[in-house]
Write a protein that holds these residues in place. Structure first.
Motif, PDB file in Angstrom:
ATOM      1  N   THR A   1      38.669  31.475  42.193  1.00  0.00           N
ATOM      2  CA  THR A   1      38.400  32.597  42.019  1.00  0.00           C
ATOM      3  C   THR A   1      39.963  32.851  41.558  1.00  0.00           C
ATOM      4  O   THR A   1      40.347  33.234  42.272  1.00  0.00           O
ATOM      5  CB  THR A   1      38.567  33.095  43.467  1.00  0.00           C
ATOM      6  OG1 THR A   1      36.738  32.699  44.012  1.00  0.00           O
ATOM      7  CG2 THR A   1      37.686  34.559  43.320  1.00  0.00           C
ATOM      8  N   THR A   2      39.684  34.987  40.983  1.00  0.00           N
ATOM      9  CA  THR A   2      41.246  35.963  40.429  1.00  0.00           C
ATOM     10  C   THR A   2      41.339  35.955  42.249  1.00  0.00           C
ATOM     11  O   THR A   2      41.239  35.931  42.721  1.00  0.00           O
ATOM     12  CB  THR A   2      40.879  35.939  38.769  1.00  0.00           C
ATOM     13  OG1 THR A   2      40.005  37.264  39.946  1.00  0.00           O
ATOM     14  CG2 THR A   2      40.531  34.754  38.031  1.00  0.00           C
TER      15      THR A   2
ATOM     16  N   LYS B   1      42.471  38.690  41.565  1.00  0.00           N
ATOM     17  CA  LYS B   1      41.983  40.246  41.189  1.00  0.00           C
ATOM     18  C   LYS B   1      40.109  40.343  41.985  1.00  0.00           C
ATOM     19  O   LYS B   1      40.233  41.429  42.942  1.00  0.00           O
ATOM     20  CB  LYS B   1      41.717  40.935  40.061  1.00  0.00           C
ATOM     21  CG  LYS B   1      41.541  41.617  39.431  1.00  0.00           C
ATOM     22  CD  LYS B   1      41.205  42.797  38.169  1.00  0.00           C
ATOM     23  CE  LYS B   1      40.419  43.543  37.977  1.00  0.00           C
ATOM     24  NZ  LYS B   1      39.583  44.177  38.997  1.00  0.00           N
ATOM     25  N   GLU B   2      39.302  39.187  41.770  1.00  0.00           N
ATOM     26  CA  GLU B   2      38.488  39.526  42.407  1.00  0.00           C
ATOM     27  C   GLU B   2      38.423  39.133  44.436  1.00  0.00           C
ATOM     28  O   GLU B   2      38.135  39.333  44.715  1.00  0.00           O
ATOM     29  CB  GLU B   2      37.974  37.722  42.515  1.00  0.00           C
ATOM     30  CG  GLU B   2      37.013  38.203  40.722  1.00  0.00           C
ATOM     31  CD  GLU B   2      37.072  36.628  40.076  1.00  0.00           C
ATOM     32  OE1 GLU B   2      36.397  36.944  39.136  1.00  0.00           O
ATOM     33  OE2 GLU B   2      37.300  35.836  40.240  1.00  0.00           O
ATOM     34  N   LEU B   3      39.673  38.331  44.409  1.00  0.00           N
ATOM     35  CA  LEU B   3      40.145  38.473  45.452  1.00  0.00           C
ATOM     36  C   LEU B   3      40.742  39.559  46.171  1.00  0.00           C
ATOM     37  O   LEU B   3      39.841  40.485  47.600  1.00  0.00           O
ATOM     38  CB  LEU B   3      41.268  37.578  46.156  1.00  0.00           C
ATOM     39  CG  LEU B   3      41.039  35.478  45.849  1.00  0.00           C
ATOM     40  CD1 LEU B   3      42.010  34.950  46.278  1.00  0.00           C
ATOM     41  CD2 LEU B   3      40.084  35.742  47.135  1.00  0.00           C
TER      42      LEU B   3
ATOM     43  N   ASP C   1      39.994  42.782  45.176  1.00  0.00           N
ATOM     44  CA  ASP C   1      39.016  43.321  45.267  1.00  0.00           C
ATOM     45  C   ASP C   1      38.055  43.050  46.323  1.00  0.00           C
ATOM     46  O   ASP C   1      37.299  44.085  46.945  1.00  0.00           O
ATOM     47  CB  ASP C   1      37.852  43.932  43.553  1.00  0.00           C
ATOM     48  CG  ASP C   1      38.197  44.106  42.608  1.00  0.00           C
ATOM     49  OD1 ASP C   1      39.446  45.029  42.833  1.00  0.00           O
ATOM     50  OD2 ASP C   1      38.463  44.096  41.528  1.00  0.00           O
ATOM     51  N   ALA C   2      37.629  42.419  46.759  1.00  0.00           N
ATOM     52  CA  ALA C   2      37.178  41.159  47.886  1.00  0.00           C
ATOM     53  C   ALA C   2      37.577  41.842  49.259  1.00  0.00           C
ATOM     54  O   ALA C   2      36.841  41.945  50.235  1.00  0.00           O
ATOM     55  CB  ALA C   2      36.505  39.871  47.753  1.00  0.00           C
TER      56      ALA C   2
END
Length: 144
Positions: free
Chosen positions: A7-8, A10-12, A14-15
């Motif tokens: 997981t990138t 940025k994705e982390l 956002d999450a």
């Protein structure tokens, strides 16, 4: 991250509704701690011709039980061995193997395990199917 180590940042971010820089620093601290010891890839061993999985339930000779730790670490040098554990109960260790077929499994069991002086008895179970849980989020919510 336990669901997907790739997981990138940025994705982390956002999450968890944090800034990417905050997530980066927290991730760096986590990876540098003793809590996380590494990450791995799941390789489809069947595509490499190693489609048979088995568990060996190993009972040691009574006078060799003190060498169980050495046995568990020693068998990890066998190419077909994926994991080994010391356990309690009727058996002393469980060894997970991958092989091409039953003939290959038989050869490994006879040549690399049954022939060992410290091994008293082995029961072999073929694994037909299974699943693994890698998502730790629910486990972290358990009341202690």
């Amino acid at each position: 991250m336990s669901k997907n180590v790739r997981t990138t940042n940025k994705e982390l971010a956002d999450a968890v509704a944090l800034s990417p820089s905050s997530v980066h620093e927290r991730t760096k601290r986590l990876l540098n701690s003793d809590l996380v010891s590494g990450a791995h890839l799941d390789v489809d061993l069947g595509q490499l011709g190693l489609s048979l999985r088995a568990l060996l339930f190993v009972q040691m000779s009574e006078h060799e039980k003190s060498n169980l730790d050495a046995f568990v670490h020693d068998v990890l040098e066998i190419a077909e061995v994926r994991a080994a554990w010391m356990i309690s109960g009727r058996f002393d260790a469980i060894v997970e193997l991958v092989t091409r077929d039953t003939a290959h499994l038989h050869r490994v069991v006879v040549e690399r395990f049954s022939s060992r002086e410290e091994v008293h008895r082995i029961e072999t179970s073929i694994i037909f199917d299974g699943a693994e849980q890698r998502d730790l989020s629910a486990l972290l919510d358990i009341d202690t």
